[in-house]
Scaffold this active site. Structure first.
Site, PDB file in Angstrom:
ATOM      1  CG  ASP A 199     -38.343 -14.441 -37.344  1.00  0.00           C
ATOM      2  OD1 ASP A 199     -39.071 -15.444 -37.466  1.00  0.00           O
ATOM      3  OD2 ASP A 199     -38.378 -13.675 -36.364  1.00  0.00           O
TER       4      ASP A 199
HETATM    5  N1  URA Z   1     -37.122 -15.422 -32.025  1.00  0.00           N
HETATM    6  C1  URA Z   1     -37.526 -14.558 -32.991  1.00  0.00           C
HETATM    7  O1  URA Z   1     -38.301 -13.653 -32.717  1.00  0.00           O
HETATM    8  N2  URA Z   1     -37.048 -14.748 -34.236  1.00  0.00           N
HETATM    9  C2  URA Z   1     -36.183 -15.706 -34.566  1.00  0.00           C
HETATM   10  O2  URA Z   1     -35.769 -15.803 -35.734  1.00  0.00           O
HETATM   11  C3  URA Z   1     -35.765 -16.606 -33.566  1.00  0.00           C
HETATM   12  C4  URA Z   1     -36.249 -16.438 -32.301  1.00  0.00           C
END
Ligand code: URA
Length: 235
Positions: free
Chosen positions: A103
């Site tokens: 993310d």
């Molecule tokens: N899980 C998440 O919620 N976000 C990420 O960036 C990676 C794994």
């Protein structure tokens, strides 16, 4: 391999553009200036410079990037700069892709490669490659939350509960969670389903490969054979 082809293979432009670089005297090979685009070299282990910047020849690209917050893992970012903007142009030109997604606000280890098989292996859920996340939680971590994450939590739109491969409370607001899948917002959704909330997320390890110590946010480095072997180990 001729010098112009060698440069082309490393992302320095079309064959014509690479020839132009050499003819303009901008290229040194093994420390020696070379202005002959047709000069032959064995590319394996070769070191060269373009405009004084040093490069080693790589048949394929395998990189570890310390992803900073505020970057999107996308070729077409919508609201933030792309992680690919952190790479030098020749690597971007080689079609380097990210192995899975993080993310925009997640930090830590991101693998990048131009090897389709490698990308598939390390992003396919079937391979069950463990990924370790350091989770900063809004609320204090409770024993029951750790137990729920280990037993499996039910997420919306998922047919069956998803369990962490490993989960431990490291500190009052710090959970270390290992997952083997790469679903959208997986860790955030799992932690929410267990009754807490992710305040910050950092990926510290993939397989047996830890985020290289000393690799500051925004920096990348080549992975060598030992790193690739480590990656294939269980964490
Ligand atoms: N899980 C998440 O919620 N976000 C990420 O960036 C990676 C794994």
């Amino acid at each position: 391999m001729t010098l112009e082809r060698l440069l082309q293979s490393q992302g320095f432009g079309s064959r014509r553009e690479c020839r132009g670089l050499v003819l303009a005297g901008r290229v040194c090979v093994a420390g020696v200036p070379c202005d002959d685009p047709g000069a032959e070299f064995d590319p394996e282990g070769l070191r060269f410079t373009v405009d004084g910047e040093e490069w080693g020849w790589h048949r394929q690209v395998y990189l570890a990037l310390h992803k900073p917050a505020g970057y999107e893992v996308s070729n077409r970012p919508q609201h933030h700069p792309s992680v690919f903007s952190l790479l030098p142009v020749p690597l971007r030109e080689r079609g380097v892709q990210a192995v899975g997604r993080l993310d925009e606000d997640t930090t830590g280890l991101l693998l990048l490669s131009d090897d389709g098989q490698f990308i598939h292996t390390y992003s396919s859920p079937k391979k069950k490659v463990p990924k370790v996340y350091e989770v900063t939680t809004r609320h204090p971590v409770e024993t029951a939350q750790v137990a729920a994450l280990l037993a499996g939590v039910q997420l919306h739109d998922e047919p069956a509960p998803i369990a962490a491969a490993a989960c431990e409370r490291v500190a009052e607001h710090h959970l270390r969670l290992t997952v083997t899948e790469g679903k959208y917002h997986l860790v955030k959704r799992m932690v929410a389903a267990a009754g807490n909330r992710v305040e910050a997320l950092h990926r510290s390890r993939i397989g047996g490969l830890a985020l290289p110590p000393g690799l500051a946010p925004g920096l990348w480095r080549w992975l060598d054979a030992a790193d690739l072997a480590r990656l294939a180990e269980p964490s």
